[in-house]
Design a protein around this motif. Structure first.
Motif, mmCIF file in Angstrom:
data_model
loop_
_atom_site.group_PDB
_atom_site.id
_atom_site.type_symbol
_atom_site.label_atom_id
_atom_site.label_comp_id
_atom_site.label_asym_id
_atom_site.label_seq_id
_atom_site.Cartn_x
_atom_site.Cartn_y
_atom_site.Cartn_z
ATOM 1 N N GLU A 132 0.756 -1.132 -0.015
ATOM 2 C CA GLU A 132 0.229 -0.096 0.135
ATOM 3 C C GLU A 132 0.944 1.296 0.145
ATOM 4 O O GLU A 132 1.902 1.409 0.646
ATOM 5 C CB GLU A 132 -0.687 0.174 1.070
ATOM 6 C CG GLU A 132 -2.012 -1.011 1.269
ATOM 7 C CD GLU A 132 -2.936 -0.909 2.377
ATOM 8 O OE1 GLU A 132 -2.596 0.003 3.336
ATOM 9 O OE2 GLU A 132 -3.966 -1.406 2.656
ATOM 10 N N GLU A 144 -4.149 -3.490 -7.128
ATOM 11 C CA GLU A 144 -5.660 -3.477 -7.461
ATOM 12 C C GLU A 144 -6.039 -2.278 -8.154
ATOM 13 O O GLU A 144 -7.504 -2.402 -8.363
ATOM 14 C CB GLU A 144 -6.531 -3.692 -5.964
ATOM 15 C CG GLU A 144 -5.991 -4.933 -5.283
ATOM 16 C CD GLU A 144 -6.588 -4.848 -3.880
ATOM 17 O OE1 GLU A 144 -7.487 -4.257 -3.536
ATOM 18 O OE2 GLU A 144 -5.961 -5.467 -2.896
ATOM 19 N N ARG A 146 -6.747 0.637 -7.069
ATOM 20 C CA ARG A 146 -7.641 1.070 -6.367
ATOM 21 C C ARG A 146 -7.089 2.426 -5.404
ATOM 22 O O ARG A 146 -5.858 2.567 -5.122
ATOM 23 C CB ARG A 146 -8.498 0.184 -5.322
ATOM 24 C CG ARG A 146 -9.284 -0.640 -6.086
ATOM 25 C CD ARG A 146 -10.375 -1.402 -5.215
ATOM 26 N NE ARG A 146 -9.607 -2.070 -3.944
ATOM 27 C CZ ARG A 146 -9.670 -1.697 -2.748
ATOM 28 N NH1 ARG A 146 -10.433 -0.724 -2.589
ATOM 29 N NH2 ARG A 146 -9.034 -2.307 -1.780
ATOM 30 N N LEU A 148 -8.132 5.375 -1.915
ATOM 31 C CA LEU A 148 -9.023 5.693 -1.089
ATOM 32 C C LEU A 148 -8.543 7.115 -0.562
ATOM 33 O O LEU A 148 -7.387 7.332 -0.407
ATOM 34 C CB LEU A 148 -9.311 4.708 0.235
ATOM 35 C CG LEU A 148 -9.685 3.304 -0.194
ATOM 36 C CD1 LEU A 148 -8.541 2.455 -0.598
ATOM 37 C CD2 LEU A 148 -10.471 2.651 1.194
ATOM 38 N N ASP A 151 -11.307 6.799 4.627
ATOM 39 C CA ASP A 151 -12.111 5.259 4.681
ATOM 40 C C ASP A 151 -12.913 5.242 3.171
ATOM 41 O O ASP A 151 -13.713 4.434 2.884
ATOM 42 C CB ASP A 151 -12.906 4.930 5.624
ATOM 43 C CG ASP A 151 -11.948 4.877 6.792
ATOM 44 O OD1 ASP A 151 -11.057 4.364 6.545
ATOM 45 O OD2 ASP A 151 -12.793 4.995 7.852
ATOM 46 N N THR A 152 -12.983 6.393 2.469
ATOM 47 C CA THR A 152 -13.908 6.611 1.059
ATOM 48 C C THR A 152 -13.165 5.991 -0.061
ATOM 49 O O THR A 152 -12.155 6.780 -0.478
ATOM 50 C CB THR A 152 -14.284 8.186 1.159
ATOM 51 O OG1 THR A 152 -14.893 8.666 2.113
ATOM 52 C CG2 THR A 152 -15.270 8.409 -0.019
ATOM 53 N N PRO A 153 -13.668 5.306 -0.670
ATOM 54 C CA PRO A 153 -13.227 4.758 -1.908
ATOM 55 C C PRO A 153 -13.220 5.796 -3.041
ATOM 56 O O PRO A 153 -14.484 6.562 -2.961
ATOM 57 C CB PRO A 153 -13.942 3.281 -2.456
ATOM 58 C CG PRO A 153 -14.751 3.023 -1.247
ATOM 59 C CD PRO A 153 -14.663 4.326 -0.363
ATOM 60 N N ALA A 155 -13.776 6.655 -7.028
ATOM 61 C CA ALA A 155 -14.393 5.912 -8.037
ATOM 62 C C ALA A 155 -13.365 6.151 -9.582
ATOM 63 O O ALA A 155 -13.944 6.932 -10.328
ATOM 64 C CB ALA A 155 -15.725 5.871 -8.431
ATOM 65 N N GLN A 205 -13.598 13.756 -8.343
ATOM 66 C CA GLN A 205 -13.329 12.681 -7.245
ATOM 67 C C GLN A 205 -12.794 13.015 -6.111
ATOM 68 O O GLN A 205 -13.503 12.652 -4.972
ATOM 69 C CB GLN A 205 -12.923 11.293 -7.927
ATOM 70 C CG GLN A 205 -13.616 10.583 -8.975
ATOM 71 C CD GLN A 205 -14.849 9.932 -8.519
ATOM 72 O OE1 GLN A 205 -14.645 9.502 -7.415
ATOM 73 N NE2 GLN A 205 -15.887 9.918 -9.031
#
Length: 240
Positions: A132, A144, A146, A148, A151-153, A155, A205
């Motif tokens: 990470e 992955e 991804r 954040l 704690d908010t992903p 998009a 975002q």
């Protein structure tokens, strides 16, 4: 064969071989970025998230073994390297494995075997430790693809993730537009100003997650993240 879609970095300076391999992988609907020299290979591998690197040893600027060592040391995730080379002596293979190669395929090779080896390496990589990347409230998971905020992903599209990854790696410095364009599209950028559209989406975002604008425009240069300049990028290994 039933292939999983993979993201591959092809490091090959021979144009015919590069076209053949890239065309075959494109036919599998895999994403394939291409570097024709060692310096570009290291830059792409350390800024983007790939499942596998296909690395030719005979490069025009840096020996492939040195490129392999640099990728293993600097890549933001546990990145498998499959060496492609005409060097078939045992000593050459042993040297490649000692310098970090995960697999070895001698030229000429069957493209179907290449795909199978890529899939095997990608599966093996999922079992290893992941990394990470954290920059203040931002957490990025390169394998992955991804991200954040707290704690908010977020998009993000794959392109948006690549942009954010480069901005994080170069924080608190600004990233030039030309550098982002090269990371995303290499030497063949789209005709339209596609970067501006991706920056707009990424900014929205980040603003939605943080409640304020985190992506600043630096006049006549490019973009930077508006975060505490004393906060550095940390890598945290976790069991995967």
């Amino acid at each position: 064969m039933n292939q999983t879609s993979l993201s591959v970095l092809l490091v090959e300076d021979h144009p015919t071989i590069a076209r053949q391999v890239a065309g075959f992988l494109d036919g599998l609907r895999w994403q394939c970025d291409h570097a024709d020299n060692g310096r570009l290979a290291i830059e792409l591998a350390t800024r983007n998230a790939y499942d596998v690197v296909l690395l030719d040893l005979n490069l025009p600027d840096i020996d492939g073994l040195e490129v392999c060592r640099a990728i293993k040391a600097q890549a933001p995730s546990n990145l498998p390297v499959l060496m492609l080379t005409a060097r078939d002596a045992f000593e050459d293979k042993a040297r490649g494995f000692r310098d970090g190669a995960d697999d070895y395929l001698t030229k000429p090779f069957d493209l179907r075997e290449l795909a199978l080896r890529c899939e095997a390496l990608a599966r093996r990589g999922q079992l290893h430790l992941r990394q990470e990347l954290r920059l203040g409230p931002l957490t990025l998971l390169p394998r992955e693809k991804r991200a954040l905020y707290g704690d908010t992903p977020l998009a993000l599209t794959q392109t948006g993730f690549k942009i954010l990854l480069q901005l994080c790696r170069e924080h608190p410095q600004a990233v030039a537009r030309s550098s982002l364009v090269r990371t995303l599209w290499g030497d063949d950028p789209p005709d339209s100003d596609a970067l501006k559209s991706h920056i707009y989406s990424l900014r929205k975002q980040l603003e939605q997650a943080a409640g304020r604008n985190l992506l600043a425009t630096v006049l006549h240069l490019g973009y930077r993240l508006d975060l505490d300049p004393t906060v550095g990028l940390d890598a945290v290994r976790q069991g995967g």
